[in-house]
Design a protein around this motif. Structure first.
Motif, PDB file in Angstrom:
ATOM      1  N   ALA A  26       8.118   9.598   9.688  1.00 51.24           N
ATOM      2  CA  ALA A  26       8.191   8.156   9.460  1.00 51.24           C
ATOM      3  C   ALA A  26       6.820   7.591   9.121  1.00 51.24           C
ATOM      4  O   ALA A  26       6.678   6.730   8.244  1.00 51.24           O
ATOM      5  N   LEU A  30       5.615   5.937   5.479  1.00 53.41           N
ATOM      6  CA  LEU A  30       5.006   4.614   5.384  1.00 53.41           C
ATOM      7  C   LEU A  30       3.644   4.694   4.703  1.00 53.41           C
ATOM      8  O   LEU A  30       3.292   3.828   3.893  1.00 53.41           O
ATOM      9  N   HIS A 153       7.679  -6.856  -2.113  1.00 58.47           N
ATOM     10  CA  HIS A 153       7.305  -5.573  -1.521  1.00 58.47           C
ATOM     11  C   HIS A 153       6.440  -5.775  -0.278  1.00 58.47           C
ATOM     12  O   HIS A 153       6.577  -5.046   0.713  1.00 58.47           O
ATOM     13  N   ARG A 156       8.680  -6.750   2.638  1.00 58.67           N
ATOM     14  CA  ARG A 156       9.487  -5.621   3.118  1.00 58.67           C
ATOM     15  C   ARG A 156       8.635  -4.592   3.857  1.00 58.67           C
ATOM     16  O   ARG A 156       9.056  -4.038   4.882  1.00 58.67           O
ATOM     17  N   LEU A 157       7.449  -4.328   3.335  1.00 54.98           N
ATOM     18  CA  LEU A 157       6.567  -3.374   4.007  1.00 54.98           C
ATOM     19  C   LEU A 157       6.132  -3.899   5.372  1.00 54.98           C
ATOM     20  O   LEU A 157       6.051  -3.133   6.342  1.00 54.98           O
ATOM     21  N   ASN A 158       5.865  -5.181   5.457  1.00 58.53           N
ATOM     22  CA  ASN A 158       5.473  -5.751   6.750  1.00 58.53           C
ATOM     23  C   ASN A 158       6.613  -5.673   7.760  1.00 58.53           C
ATOM     24  O   ASN A 158       6.377  -5.457   8.960  1.00 58.53           O
ATOM     25  N   GLU A 159       7.848  -5.845   7.297  1.00 58.29           N
ATOM     26  CA  GLU A 159       8.997  -5.669   8.189  1.00 58.29           C
ATOM     27  C   GLU A 159       9.074  -4.224   8.682  1.00 58.29           C
ATOM     28  O   GLU A 159       9.345  -3.964   9.862  1.00 58.29           O
ATOM     29  N   ARG A 160       8.828  -3.294   7.773  1.00 61.48           N
ATOM     30  CA  ARG A 160       8.879  -1.878   8.134  1.00 61.48           C
ATOM     31  C   ARG A 160       7.751  -1.519   9.102  1.00 61.48           C
ATOM     32  O   ARG A 160       7.946  -0.740  10.045  1.00 61.48           O
ATOM     33  N   LYS A 163       8.629  -2.831  12.536  1.00 63.35           N
ATOM     34  CA  LYS A 163       9.673  -1.995  13.149  1.00 63.35           C
ATOM     35  C   LYS A 163       9.087  -0.688  13.677  1.00 63.35           C
ATOM     36  O   LYS A 163       9.382  -0.273  14.805  1.00 63.35           O
ATOM     37  N   LEU A 164       8.232  -0.056  12.872  1.00 65.96           N
ATOM     38  CA  LEU A 164       7.645   1.217  13.293  1.00 65.96           C
ATOM     39  C   LEU A 164       6.705   1.020  14.477  1.00 65.96           C
ATOM     40  O   LEU A 164       6.728   1.792  15.444  1.00 65.96           O
ATOM     41  N   LYS A 208      -0.485  -4.828   9.322  1.00 65.59           N
ATOM     42  CA  LYS A 208       0.324  -5.522   8.326  1.00 65.59           C
ATOM     43  C   LYS A 208      -0.538  -5.924   7.126  1.00 65.59           C
ATOM     44  O   LYS A 208      -1.747  -6.096   7.241  1.00 65.59           O
TER      45      LYS A 208
END
Length: 255
Positions: A26, A30, A153, A156-160, A163-164, A208
């Protein structure tokens, strides 16, 4: 060693291997996405020059920054490209040909309309993209990289990342691994705490993306030609009367 012990060890090894693969997989995914994002940012940043080259061409028709400021004032717009030529580099765009007209004054009006339309179009493409040849797949089209794509993008990357960082912390993974093997080795299940779980997580968490810190230029939303054509014609007619000799020279140099 009993069969049950052998099976338990095998299951423990399988669980730990799968857990490690999930955790590091994961993070690697990322990392790859962040690298791709940075390449996308640089691609869009390079596309600023296409807009600026058109702006500098229009500015040349308007005889410089003062004429440009007066032009946009006529349209009721604060000058949107005050720093454009500092970004433009050494190349300035020119149309393949100027519009045809019998009178120089009319030709000038049409040339400025053409230049404004080109500036507006490149601003729209920079912000929202247009279909272009796909460099990776011959014969296919793709939507060109653009500012709003970077915005999406980034979100979305900041959401990912959130989450991680929240659901797969290094300390929780380490704690789980220690808990599995702690039955035969008491005390190891607390190792994550002794290392300082919070410190460990903070040192390894993903940061982030600060969109503002990317420093991407945002193109202005210019009104369509149809909405301001009369104002452009009126300005250019008066401007030509005031600066005829200079404008004639500019048009002659353009061919």
């Amino acid at each position: 060693m009993s069969r049950h012990k052998t099976l338990a060890d095998a299951l423990e090894s399988e669980v730990l291997t799968e857990m490690a693969g999930t955790f590091f997989g994961a993070r690697k995914m990322l990392d790859n996405l962040l690298e791709d994002f940075q390449l996308l940012v640089e691609d869009v940043r390079a596309r600023e020059a296409k807009v600026y080259s058109r702006v500098c061409y229009m500015r040349s028709l308007l005889l410089g920054p003062e004429g440009e400021a007066a032009f946009f004032a006529e349209l009721g717009i604060a000058p949107p490209f005050a720093d454009s030529c500092s970004h433009s580099g050494s190349r300035t765009w020119h149309p393949d040909s100027l519009p045809f007209a019998f009178f120089v004054g009319t030709r000038y009006v049409m040339a400025v309309l053409q230049a404004y339309a080109e500036v507006r179009h490149t601003c729209e493409v920079y912000m929202a993209g247009e279909y272009e040849d796909d460099p990776d797949q011959s014969g296919r089209k793709r939507l060109s990289p653009h500012y709003r794509l970077i915005e999406r993008h980034c979100a979305r990357l900041n959401e990912r990342i959130e989450k991680l960082n929240t659901e797969m912390t290094p300390s929780s993974v380490l704690q789980f691994a220690r808990d599995i093997g702690s039955a035969d080795q008491p005390g190891q299940g607390l190792l994550a705490n002794s290392l300082g779980a919070e410190s460990l997580d903070n040192s390894l968490k993903f940061q982030k993306i600060d969109f503002a810190a990317l420093g991407l230029w945002k193109a202005p939303a210019l009104p369509p030609v149809e909405a301001c054509e009369q104002a452009i014609r009126s300005f250019c007619s008066g401007y030509y009367k005031q600066n005829g000799p200079q404008i004639k020279k500019v048009l002659a140099d353009l061919g």
